[in-house]
Design a protein around this motif. Structure first.
Motif, mmCIF file in Angstrom:
data_model
loop_
_atom_site.group_PDB
_atom_site.id
_atom_site.type_symbol
_atom_site.label_atom_id
_atom_site.label_comp_id
_atom_site.label_asym_id
_atom_site.label_seq_id
_atom_site.Cartn_x
_atom_site.Cartn_y
_atom_site.Cartn_z
ATOM 1 N N VAL A 174 -34.597 -41.060 11.248
ATOM 2 C CA VAL A 174 -34.474 -42.503 11.032
ATOM 3 C C VAL A 174 -33.635 -43.126 12.141
ATOM 4 N N ASN A 175 -32.493 -42.499 12.460
ATOM 5 C CA ASN A 175 -31.627 -43.036 13.514
ATOM 6 C C ASN A 175 -32.334 -43.054 14.866
ATOM 7 N N ALA A 176 -33.045 -41.985 15.190
ATOM 8 C CA ALA A 176 -33.783 -41.939 16.454
ATOM 9 C C ALA A 176 -34.850 -43.032 16.497
ATOM 10 N N SER A 177 -35.526 -43.248 15.375
ATOM 11 C CA SER A 177 -36.555 -44.294 15.306
ATOM 12 C C SER A 177 -35.956 -45.676 15.508
ATOM 13 N N PHE A 178 -34.827 -45.920 14.856
ATOM 14 C CA PHE A 178 -34.163 -47.210 15.028
ATOM 15 C C PHE A 178 -33.730 -47.400 16.479
ATOM 16 N N ASN A 179 -33.180 -46.371 17.083
ATOM 17 C CA ASN A 179 -32.730 -46.491 18.472
ATOM 18 C C ASN A 179 -33.888 -46.751 19.422
ATOM 19 N N MET A 180 -35.017 -46.095 19.202
ATOM 20 C CA MET A 180 -36.185 -46.343 20.048
ATOM 21 C C MET A 180 -36.716 -47.758 19.845
#
Length: 77
Positions: free
Chosen positions: A41-47
């Motif tokens: 989830v965090n990686a998706s938000f950052n992207m």
């Protein structure tokens, strides 16, 4: 603009902002389901944040501004 029969550029910009707002709401909703691991989830938000900054500010003329903005988004979240 052609897909939605929009002739005015300002209307096109409003439409894009609406699409972005709706997609952020959808992404936030998916993050709350807790069926996906938090690191994904965090990686998706950052992207998504990075893509939005590059879309809004460009990626060629203002590279230092984009880099600073992206670092602030990723490391303060």
């Amino acid at each position: 603009m052609g897909e939605n029969n929009i002739l005015d550029e300002n209307e096109g910009r409003k439409h894009i902002r609406l699409l972005i707002r709706n997609l952020w709401q959808e992404l936030n909703g998916l993050a709350m389901t807790k069926t996906i691991h938090l690191s994904i989830v965090n990686a998706s938000f950052n992207m998504a944040r990075t893509a939005q900054v590059i879309y809004q500010h460009g990626d060629d003329k203002s590279i230092f501004i984009v880099d600073d903005s992206v670092q602030k988004l990723i490391f303060t979240s």
